[in-house]
Design a protein around this motif. Sequence first.
Motif, PDB file in Angstrom:
ATOM      1  N   ARG A 145       3.826  52.556  95.897  1.00 50.86           N
ATOM      2  CA  ARG A 145       4.289  53.769  94.983  1.00 50.86           C
ATOM      3  C   ARG A 145       4.418  53.235  93.582  1.00 50.86           C
ATOM      4  O   ARG A 145       4.054  54.088  92.344  1.00 50.86           O
ATOM      5  CB  ARG A 145       5.787  54.191  95.432  1.00 50.86           C
ATOM      6  N   CYS A 146       4.612  51.998  93.235  1.00 54.62           N
ATOM      7  CA  CYS A 146       4.697  51.213  91.885  1.00 54.62           C
ATOM      8  C   CYS A 146       3.323  51.538  91.301  1.00 54.62           C
ATOM      9  O   CYS A 146       2.808  52.006  90.211  1.00 54.62           O
ATOM     10  CB  CYS A 146       5.581  50.054  92.141  1.00 54.62           C
ATOM     11  N   ARG A 147       2.512  50.968  92.024  1.00 64.59           N
ATOM     12  CA  ARG A 147       0.723  51.015  91.828  1.00 64.59           C
ATOM     13  C   ARG A 147       0.289  52.435  91.726  1.00 64.59           C
ATOM     14  O   ARG A 147      -0.504  52.681  90.493  1.00 64.59           O
ATOM     15  CB  ARG A 147       0.240  50.351  92.914  1.00 64.59           C
ATOM     16  N   GLY A 188       1.146  53.637  88.376  1.00 63.34           N
ATOM     17  CA  GLY A 188       0.896  52.969  87.072  1.00 63.34           C
ATOM     18  C   GLY A 188       1.448  51.960  86.726  1.00 63.34           C
ATOM     19  O   GLY A 188       1.515  51.411  85.672  1.00 63.34           O
ATOM     20  N   GLY A 189       2.582  51.555  87.589  1.00 52.90           N
ATOM     21  CA  GLY A 189       3.444  50.454  87.157  1.00 52.90           C
ATOM     22  C   GLY A 189       2.916  49.179  87.092  1.00 52.90           C
ATOM     23  O   GLY A 189       1.611  48.874  87.654  1.00 52.90           O
ATOM     24  N   SER A 190       3.357  48.176  86.448  1.00 55.83           N
ATOM     25  CA  SER A 190       2.931  46.680  86.627  1.00 55.83           C
ATOM     26  C   SER A 190       3.943  45.815  87.137  1.00 55.83           C
ATOM     27  O   SER A 190       4.946  46.086  87.368  1.00 55.83           O
ATOM     28  CB  SER A 190       2.855  46.264  84.877  1.00 55.83           C
ATOM     29  N   ALA A 212       9.439  47.652 101.907  1.00 57.66           N
ATOM     30  CA  ALA A 212       9.090  47.102 100.778  1.00 57.66           C
ATOM     31  C   ALA A 212       7.858  47.132 100.203  1.00 57.66           C
ATOM     32  O   ALA A 212       7.564  47.518  99.173  1.00 57.66           O
ATOM     33  CB  ALA A 212       9.388  45.416 100.657  1.00 57.66           C
ATOM     34  N   TRP A 213       6.918  47.179 101.002  1.00 63.02           N
ATOM     35  CA  TRP A 213       5.507  47.336 100.635  1.00 63.02           C
ATOM     36  C   TRP A 213       5.063  48.668 100.511  1.00 63.02           C
ATOM     37  O   TRP A 213       4.315  49.230  99.559  1.00 63.02           O
ATOM     38  CB  TRP A 213       4.277  46.915 101.841  1.00 63.02           C
ATOM     39  N   GLU A 214       5.902  49.779 100.944  1.00 65.23           N
ATOM     40  CA  GLU A 214       5.633  51.215 100.418  1.00 65.23           C
ATOM     41  C   GLU A 214       6.097  51.404  99.119  1.00 65.23           C
ATOM     42  O   GLU A 214       5.710  51.846  98.189  1.00 65.23           O
ATOM     43  CB  GLU A 214       6.572  51.953 101.298  1.00 65.23           C
ATOM     44  N   ARG A 215       7.120  50.472  98.659  1.00 62.62           N
ATOM     45  CA  ARG A 215       7.530  50.754  97.324  1.00 62.62           C
ATOM     46  C   ARG A 215       6.640  49.946  96.246  1.00 62.62           C
ATOM     47  O   ARG A 215       6.474  50.635  95.211  1.00 62.62           O
ATOM     48  CB  ARG A 215       9.105  49.974  97.161  1.00 62.62           C
ATOM     49  N   VAL A 216       6.036  49.004  96.842  1.00 64.95           N
ATOM     50  CA  VAL A 216       4.831  48.334  95.945  1.00 64.95           C
ATOM     51  C   VAL A 216       3.811  49.319  95.838  1.00 64.95           C
ATOM     52  O   VAL A 216       3.230  49.597  94.599  1.00 64.95           O
ATOM     53  CB  VAL A 216       4.394  47.055  96.575  1.00 64.95           C
TER      54      VAL A 216
END
Length: 598
Positions: A446-448, A451-453, A440-444
Amino acid sequence: MVKRRLWSVLSVVSAVAACVGLCAPSALASDDGVDWRIEDMGVRDAWASGITGEGVTVAVIDSQVVADHPSLEGVDVEYRLALKTGDSCWYSQFDKEDRSRVMRKPGDVTLSTSDGFYTTHGTGMVGLVAGNGKGYDGAMGFQGIAPGAHVVAYPYGFTDKGDMGGMVFQGACIGDDGSSSDLFGSALADAVDSGARVVNMSYTTLPDWGYAPVALHAIRHGVVLVRGRDNSTRAGLYDLVGQPVYGQYFPGSVTVNSLTRDGSISATSDVMDGNVSILSPGYGVPITREGTTDSKEVVLSDGGNSSAAADLTGYLALVFQKWPEATGNQVLQSLVRNTRGNDSGEARLDPEHKRGFGAVDLGKLLSVDPTVYPDVNPLLEWAVKASGEHEETKGMYEHHDGWTDSKGGLSDPFSPDDDTIECTSACELIGREYERERKAWERVERCRKDGGSDCMRYSATATADEADREAGWDDVKAEYGRGGVSKSSSKSSLPSWFVPAVVGGSVLLVVLLVGGVVFGVVLSRRRRRSRAGSGPAPGGVPSMPSVPTGPPMPGMPYTDIAQAGMPHPNNPTHTTASRVPPMTGTYPEQRPPLPPRR
């Protein structure tokens, strides 16, 4: 469905939270009169800035509270009884037909001075978290570290009068159907549902696999579980790998040892124990002088690991008020990284395995924003990874064919006293939860990076409800009333280091042992038999049992055995079988560091 291991006849012995908090002799009283857990730890500075724990819910699961104790006057305490079925239960020490004492919801859950009680262990623990400092007759009482917090106090049974040093009996809560209610599991599940950020459990337990599903439910939701190590100088495990059958060593929980004002470990528990994670003030703190339920006088003395755990709970309540957006995992990351004397910003475990990650440092916790850290439980992560470094424990949190909720295996000895680690399929669920949090943290991240919000919506805590559904939590809520127990299974090969052991699926008959000394002797003898059965046969070849031996004593809920000065029970009835060839574990041989600061 996992079968709950309940002692459903008569009552259960409670060496209740014993000398852990309220039974130190007056000879140990502090001479300087300074409550250093307040004065030396930056608590008054926090209060001056408006940080009192306001808006933070803390759960305390312990013995019944004397609600009209002066220290609790005006304190925001809610008394709640969490039951599987119905709204009341009755107490019987010997006669199951005697229903003269009843706990109802929401009434009759507490004790009163009119009942002849002036204090209990639970009273002291709630007082250390949120008390007002007032005592009887204008004397000193229990001053809480987080006096503004909302405390939900859950009783786990009926409290009898007497010595809180181990001779008090904690009566079972008998439902209308005659069965024993698991107040502890129900209370923890209810605490999670009620929004508790921290749960204080200042006692140790006997082997109980029924705790694992509800503890994992709490960990998934980022609830910080604070437990005290037993008050004994019996050595623990060689490393922080967890010992899941014991609640006080459940991976992901904060296992607290007691600290003195000069920075040393309290003499009552100054010993190597790899599962200790944090030191917190426990000596020279407010406790009841005589250690009995009719005691009125509070002095500064040796509160042991119960008090140390309650004090840490209070500090964490202040931290959660200061950083309301932080998840429980992020606060834990800050707790282990920002200990006293550690300015590296990284978690550093004591190589001698006596001090854990160090002493709590409230000033750092209030000054460092924990949201810069990963939403991964660092204590869960450390246990899973460290287990892969040792041949004796490698693979304990992986899939294994044949393991169920009542059948698993034992590790090779992993302590100076030849203690072993017991595992069932619950251990696999622990490993699975760590992997979920890591991914789950890896996905966070990747999102950051992309440039995701609102990338934290992918975090482990934000996706806890989904994880609950996958674990089957919603399907079995009735098992704990407001909570539940998840069904577990496993499909893999036998691990290299474990030998078969039956953990047991049937409820054992409870034998009422009169007095803590007798109980301790019995446990000690069982442990010695275990060691005799698990040693190598002549020539160094492990002995083969004819059949796996029976279950450890299950479900004796929530007693404070070792903290009463009795031996700490460990896998009392198992023997070993022949060793199978080694298998490569999935974790690296050298412990990787915790994720870097972000």
